[in-house]
Design a protein around this motif. Structure first.
Motif, PDB file in Angstrom:
ATOM      1  N   ASP A  88       0.826  -1.211   0.000  1.00 35.76           N
ATOM      2  CA  ASP A  88       0.000   0.000   0.000  1.00 35.76           C
ATOM      3  C   ASP A  88       0.868   1.272   0.000  1.00 35.76           C
ATOM      4  O   ASP A  88       1.957   1.303   0.576  1.00 35.76           O
ATOM      5  CB  ASP A  88      -0.988   0.024   1.158  1.00 35.76           C
ATOM      6  CG  ASP A  88      -2.131  -0.956   0.948  1.00 35.76           C
ATOM      7  OD1 ASP A  88      -2.330  -1.423  -0.196  1.00 35.76           O
ATOM      8  OD2 ASP A  88      -2.848  -1.256   1.927  1.00 35.76           O
ATOM      9  N   HIS A  91      -4.960   3.858  -0.695  1.00 37.93           N
ATOM     10  CA  HIS A  91      -4.044   2.724  -0.633  1.00 37.93           C
ATOM     11  C   HIS A  91      -3.186   2.566  -1.883  1.00 37.93           C
ATOM     12  O   HIS A  91      -2.300   1.717  -1.900  1.00 37.93           O
ATOM     13  CB  HIS A  91      -4.821   1.430  -0.370  1.00 37.93           C
ATOM     14  CG  HIS A  91      -5.448   1.395   0.988  1.00 37.93           C
ATOM     15  ND1 HIS A  91      -4.876   0.755   2.063  1.00 37.93           N
ATOM     16  CD2 HIS A  91      -6.591   1.966   1.453  1.00 37.93           C
ATOM     17  CE1 HIS A  91      -5.639   0.925   3.135  1.00 37.93           C
ATOM     18  NE2 HIS A  91      -6.688   1.653   2.788  1.00 37.93           N
ATOM     19  N   ASN A 129      -0.761  -4.220  -3.418  1.00 38.36           N
ATOM     20  CA  ASN A 129      -1.907  -3.431  -2.970  1.00 38.36           C
ATOM     21  C   ASN A 129      -2.944  -4.319  -2.303  1.00 38.36           C
ATOM     22  O   ASN A 129      -3.402  -5.301  -2.879  1.00 38.36           O
ATOM     23  CB  ASN A 129      -2.552  -2.670  -4.131  1.00 38.36           C
ATOM     24  CG  ASN A 129      -1.704  -1.512  -4.586  1.00 38.36           C
ATOM     25  OD1 ASN A 129      -1.068  -1.568  -5.633  1.00 38.36           O
ATOM     26  ND2 ASN A 129      -1.651  -0.460  -3.783  1.00 38.36           N
ATOM     27  N   SER A 130      -3.287  -3.956  -1.061  1.00 38.12           N
ATOM     28  CA  SER A 130      -4.364  -4.665  -0.373  1.00 38.12           C
ATOM     29  C   SER A 130      -5.650  -4.549  -1.181  1.00 38.12           C
ATOM     30  O   SER A 130      -6.422  -5.502  -1.301  1.00 38.12           O
ATOM     31  CB  SER A 130      -4.572  -4.092   1.026  1.00 38.12           C
ATOM     32  OG  SER A 130      -4.969  -2.730   0.974  1.00 38.12           O
ATOM     33  N   ALA A 185      -4.864  -3.979   6.793  1.00 38.55           N
ATOM     34  CA  ALA A 185      -5.405  -3.097   5.759  1.00 38.55           C
ATOM     35  C   ALA A 185      -6.866  -2.798   6.116  1.00 38.55           C
ATOM     36  O   ALA A 185      -7.201  -2.729   7.293  1.00 38.55           O
ATOM     37  CB  ALA A 185      -5.232  -3.692   4.370  1.00 38.55           C
ATOM     38  N   ASP A 186      -7.751  -2.660   5.137  1.00 41.77           N
ATOM     39  CA  ASP A 186      -9.098  -2.195   5.467  1.00 41.77           C
ATOM     40  C   ASP A 186     -10.076  -3.311   5.806  1.00 41.77           C
ATOM     41  O   ASP A 186     -11.283  -3.086   5.898  1.00 41.77           O
ATOM     42  CB  ASP A 186      -9.655  -1.330   4.334  1.00 41.77           C
ATOM     43  CG  ASP A 186      -9.093   0.080   4.373  1.00 41.77           C
ATOM     44  OD1 ASP A 186      -8.233   0.351   5.229  1.00 41.77           O
ATOM     45  OD2 ASP A 186      -9.501   0.919   3.537  1.00 41.77           O
ATOM     46  N   SER A 232      -4.831  -8.975   3.213  1.00 44.35           N
ATOM     47  CA  SER A 232      -4.053  -8.524   4.359  1.00 44.35           C
ATOM     48  C   SER A 232      -2.667  -9.169   4.264  1.00 44.35           C
ATOM     49  O   SER A 232      -2.479 -10.155   3.549  1.00 44.35           O
ATOM     50  CB  SER A 232      -4.740  -8.905   5.671  1.00 44.35           C
ATOM     51  OG  SER A 232      -6.017  -8.290   5.770  1.00 44.35           O
ATOM     52  N   SER A 261      -5.045  -0.431   9.974  1.00 45.04           N
ATOM     53  CA  SER A 261      -4.818   0.497   8.866  1.00 45.04           C
ATOM     54  C   SER A 261      -5.079   1.955   9.234  1.00 45.04           C
ATOM     55  O   SER A 261      -4.370   2.847   8.780  1.00 45.04           O
ATOM     56  CB  SER A 261      -5.691   0.123   7.665  1.00 45.04           C
ATOM     57  OG  SER A 261      -7.072   0.187   8.001  1.00 45.04           O
ATOM     58  N   CYS A 309      -1.573  -7.854  -6.947  1.00 49.03           N
ATOM     59  CA  CYS A 309      -2.885  -7.658  -6.338  1.00 49.03           C
ATOM     60  C   CYS A 309      -3.719  -8.918  -6.539  1.00 49.03           C
ATOM     61  O   CYS A 309      -3.336  -9.831  -7.269  1.00 49.03           O
ATOM     62  CB  CYS A 309      -3.598  -6.455  -6.935  1.00 49.03           C
ATOM     63  SG  CYS A 309      -4.084  -6.662  -8.670  1.00 49.03           S
ATOM     64  N   HIS A 328      -9.717  -8.167  -1.555  1.00 46.22           N
ATOM     65  CA  HIS A 328      -8.894  -7.548  -0.517  1.00 46.22           C
ATOM     66  C   HIS A 328      -7.904  -8.549   0.081  1.00 46.22           C
ATOM     67  O   HIS A 328      -8.244  -9.694   0.359  1.00 46.22           O
ATOM     68  CB  HIS A 328      -9.790  -6.990   0.589  1.00 46.22           C
ATOM     69  CG  HIS A 328      -9.072  -6.162   1.607  1.00 46.22           C
ATOM     70  ND1 HIS A 328      -8.326  -6.714   2.621  1.00 46.22           N
ATOM     71  CD2 HIS A 328      -8.973  -4.820   1.748  1.00 46.22           C
ATOM     72  CE1 HIS A 328      -7.805  -5.740   3.356  1.00 46.22           C
ATOM     73  NE2 HIS A 328      -8.187  -4.590   2.852  1.00 46.22           N
TER      74      HIS A 328
END
Length: 268
Positions: free
Chosen positions: A50, A101, A94-95, A206-207, A191, A251, A115, A189
């Motif tokens: 990220d 991000h 990238n998460s 992350a999110d 992590s 995050s 990703c 997504h």
């Protein structure tokens, strides 16, 4: 052999109302939270997980988030603290591709971008409700020009372009560096967990989970593609932390972030 080091790259901060940060919890009022990236200096390469937000784009598209970022808090500024050039980053992970991000991806133009396969598809063809979140296309400005029927392939590891590697499922992408599927906030997504020689593993949510408070309350934030999946992923993070005896790094948690060590300090 060179030992793995982890650096937290301070990317500035944003603010949102607590009604967004803690969905249906009855909380209100602005809360300012950090945004950061993670540099993994590893024998197999230099990986960034990220890259935060681009200040100009964020001010233009979502000014209500009240972004705050100095030149030192950009990816080039943070890497300069470590005497590392953006061109020396070998991989950007990238998460997910929300604007807070991936805003610094464009600075690492020599890197391979990693990703989740479903995340790249979601970024290429965002749903109407997701277009604002996926609005920063600066790292791949022509990606959405690809025809909709341009298949990404069905293998576990697919090469989309010379710059993209798309994954599915849990993956060990380098020795001791793991990506765990934590779906729900977005379609693809991830992590991240990093094992180090001299401390407990570091598990970056992350999110999939914004903060310790979200986890304690088992309360998700707003803006998720699938709320049930998001709750399941939050529980998965708790289970993974217990299984691996890992420390969770959230995050967007101002209270926890105050105690994190930031670059140029390294976790080893």
């Amino acid at each position: 052999m060179k030992k793995t080091k982890v650096y937290l790259l301070d990317g500035g901060s944003m603010a949102l109302d607590r009604s967004y940060l803690y969905l249906n919890a009855g909380l209100t009022g602005d809360e300012r939270f950090p945004v950061y990236g993670v540099l993994i200096d590893h024998p197999e390469g230099r990986f960034i997980f990220d890259t935060g937000f681009d200040f100009g784009h964020t001010c233009e598209t979502v000014p209500f988030t009240k972004p705050s970022q100095t030149p030192v808090q950009t990816i080039p500024g943070q890497l300069d603290l470590l005497r590392v050039r953006p061109s020396e980053i070998t991989h950007v992970i990238n998460s997910h591709y929300h604007i807070d991000h991936c805003g610094g991806n464009k600075h690492c133009s020599h890197a391979t971008t990693i990703c989740h396969k479903c995340e790249l598809e979601a970024f290429r063809f965002p749903q109407e409700s997701e277009k604002l979140g996926y609005s920063d296309t600066s790292f791949a400005p022509h990606l959405r020009d690809q025809p909709a029927d341009d298949a990404l392939g069905s293998g576990e590891l697919d090469i989309f372009t010379p710059r993209f590697e798309t994954l599915t499922g849990d993956q060990e992408i380098a020795k001791g560096v793991y990506l765990f599927e934590t779906l729900g906030h977005t379609a693809g997504h991830y992590s991240l967990m990093v094992k180090l020689a001299h401390r407990r593993p570091m598990l970056f949510t992350a999110d999939a989970c914004y903060s310790q408070k979200n986890l304690d309350m088992m309360c998700i934030q707003a803006g998720n593609r699938d709320e049930d999946q998001t709750r399941a992923s939050m529980q998965r993070l708790k289970d993974l932390a217990e299984l691996h005896d890992a420390d969770l790094f959230f995050s967007h948690d101002a209270e926890s972030y105050a105690n994190y060590q930031k670059a140029p300090y390294a976790y080893t």
